[in-house]
Design a protein around this motif. Structure first.
Motif, PDB file in Angstrom:
ATOM      1  N   GLY A  42       0.796  -1.221   0.000  1.00 30.02           N
ATOM      2  CA  GLY A  42       0.000   0.000   0.000  1.00 30.02           C
ATOM      3  C   GLY A  42       0.832   1.276   0.000  1.00 30.02           C
ATOM      4  N   THR A  43       0.300   2.303  -0.634  1.00 30.51           N
ATOM      5  CA  THR A  43       0.916   3.631  -0.636  1.00 30.51           C
ATOM      6  C   THR A  43       0.332   4.449   0.518  1.00 30.51           C
ATOM      7  N   PRO A  44       0.962   5.565   0.887  1.00 31.29           N
ATOM      8  CA  PRO A  44       0.385   6.415   1.947  1.00 31.29           C
ATOM      9  C   PRO A  44      -1.054   6.835   1.651  1.00 31.29           C
ATOM     10  N   ALA A  45      -1.353   7.125   0.389  1.00 33.78           N
ATOM     11  CA  ALA A  45      -2.715   7.535   0.030  1.00 33.78           C
ATOM     12  C   ALA A  45      -3.710   6.395   0.253  1.00 33.78           C
ATOM     13  N   VAL A  46      -3.298   5.174  -0.065  1.00 34.60           N
ATOM     14  CA  VAL A  46      -4.186   4.016   0.118  1.00 34.60           C
ATOM     15  C   VAL A  46      -4.419   3.768   1.607  1.00 34.60           C
ATOM     16  N   TRP A  47      -3.372   3.911   2.419  1.00 39.06           N
ATOM     17  CA  TRP A  47      -3.543   3.708   3.862  1.00 39.06           C
ATOM     18  C   TRP A  47      -4.387   4.827   4.489  1.00 39.06           C
ATOM     19  N   LEU A  48      -4.322   6.021   3.918  1.00 37.29           N
ATOM     20  CA  LEU A  48      -5.193   7.106   4.379  1.00 37.29           C
ATOM     21  C   LEU A  48      -6.650   6.760   4.069  1.00 37.29           C
ATOM     22  N   ALA A  49      -6.887   6.186   2.884  1.00 33.66           N
ATOM     23  CA  ALA A  49      -8.231   5.720   2.521  1.00 33.66           C
ATOM     24  C   ALA A  49      -8.681   4.621   3.464  1.00 33.66           C
ATOM     25  N   PHE A  50      -7.747   3.753   3.861  1.00 34.10           N
ATOM     26  CA  PHE A  50      -8.048   2.675   4.811  1.00 34.10           C
ATOM     27  C   PHE A  50      -8.551   3.238   6.138  1.00 34.10           C
ATOM     28  N   LEU A  51      -7.851   4.248   6.657  1.00 33.73           N
ATOM     29  CA  LEU A  51      -8.255   4.861   7.933  1.00 33.73           C
ATOM     30  C   LEU A  51      -9.610   5.545   7.812  1.00 33.73           C
ATOM     31  N   PHE A  52      -9.856   6.199   6.677  1.00 30.86           N
ATOM     32  CA  PHE A  52     -11.162   6.804   6.425  1.00 30.86           C
ATOM     33  C   PHE A  52     -12.259   5.741   6.545  1.00 30.86           C
ATOM     34  N   SER A  53     -12.048   4.589   5.909  1.00 28.69           N
ATOM     35  CA  SER A  53     -13.052   3.531   5.909  1.00 28.69           C
ATOM     36  C   SER A  53     -13.228   2.914   7.290  1.00 28.69           C
TER      37      SER A  53
END
Length: 305
Positions: free
Chosen positions: A211-222
């Motif tokens: 995962g990229t930082p942007a994908v992990w940020l999306a993960f936290l959002f979810s």
């Protein structure tokens, strides 16, 4: 909090839930579906317990409450999120969002079947509209009946599992705070999903390094906003303004999921998707009984004036 503020908060939650369909679609494209779902649900459960701990709402369930908690976890967490994650890896977020919009309709239908309640003509019309809307949705591809995706079936099984869980949760909530019930179900469900991921996805843990930082940020959002706080706030709103008025806002979830699929994933919104939306929304309003209950409530208020 006044009703107008609650309505604004609910609109915000529906926006988050609608966009969350696209976010999950992104997550399952970068990681193994069941593995990332287990981690997402676990983080959500930790968030719920942290919030409830601050509020002083955490307690150990009584012995007779564990059956409902485990049953709810199997349906609302394990089955729902398993089929949701695997389904979105095989179909579009647009299709997924529209099919998920059937939640209130399926809940009402299952209540009638399991509790043997005879549906009114208005509800029958709602079931017909909703079913027709989903038919347009799953046949949205160019191939007609041959284009029906296995992923669409998985999404339907996901919302069917959740609808069944609502019956269990309603019984459990008679003695256990729905927010605390949510926390326990998420925690138990995440552990079971992780065990399933070890069996189904041997390389699942290794995929988490992709995962990229942007994908992990999306993960936290979810995990934090959509799954943990979103469900807690929604359940609180039910207690404030009632199930009927709250469930009407779920129709916005369906709309926002379509918008999210188009804006963030670049998915094509076909005429069949729009027809499906125009049929599913009134189908849910009529079939779930929300409209009938609101009309009856308004009549009672007028009579008491």
């Amino acid at each position: 909090m006044g009703n107008s503020k609650i309505y604004l908060v609910l609109i915000g939650i529906m926006l988050i839930w609608g966009l969350n369909v696209s976010v999950i679609k992104i997550l399952v494209e970068h990681f193994m579906p069941v593995t990332i779902t287990a981690l997402r649900i676990f983080i959500a459960s930790v968030t719920v317990f942290l919030v409830l701990g601050v509020l002083g709402k955490v307690r150990k369930p009584h012995s007779n409450e564990w059956l409902y908690i485990i049953s709810g976890a199997m349906l609302s967490v394990v089955s729902h999120h398993y089929f949701l994650s695997t389904g979105l890896s095989k179909t579009t977020a647009a299709n997924g969002g529209l099919i998920l919009g059937l939640g209130p309709l399926l809940t009402a239908l299952l209540s009638m079947i399991l509790l043997k309640r005879r549906p009114t003509n208005i509800r029958l019309l709602g079931f017909l509209l909703g079913g027709t809307g989903v038919s347009f949705t799953v046949l949205a591809g160019d191939g007609g009946i041959n284009s029906v995706s296995v992923g669409d079936l998985d999404i339907f099984l996901a919302i069917l599992s959740q609808a069944l869980s609502f019956i269990v949760i309603k019984k459990a909530a008679e003695t256990l705070d729905p927010r605390l019930l949510t926390g326990y179900m998420l925690l138990i469900g995440s552990v079971l999903l992780f065990l399933i991921s070890l069996w189904k996805e041997p390389a699942g843990l290794a995929s988490l390094t992709h995962g990229t930082p942007a994908v992990w940020l999306a993960f936290l959002f979810s995990a934090v906003l959509a799954t943990a706080l979103g469900h807690m706030i929604y359940n609180h709103a039910i207690g404030q303004i009632g199930a009927a008025e709250t469930s009407i806002f779920l129709n916005l979830n369906t709309f926002f999921s379509l918008v999210g699929a188009a804006v963030f994933l670049g998915e094509a919104i076909l005429p069949a998707h729009l027809i499906g939306l125009l049929l599913i929304v009134p189908g849910v309003l009529l079939g779930s009984g929300s409209m009938e209950e609101l009309v009856l409530r308004r009549r009672r208020k007028l009579q008491h004036r």
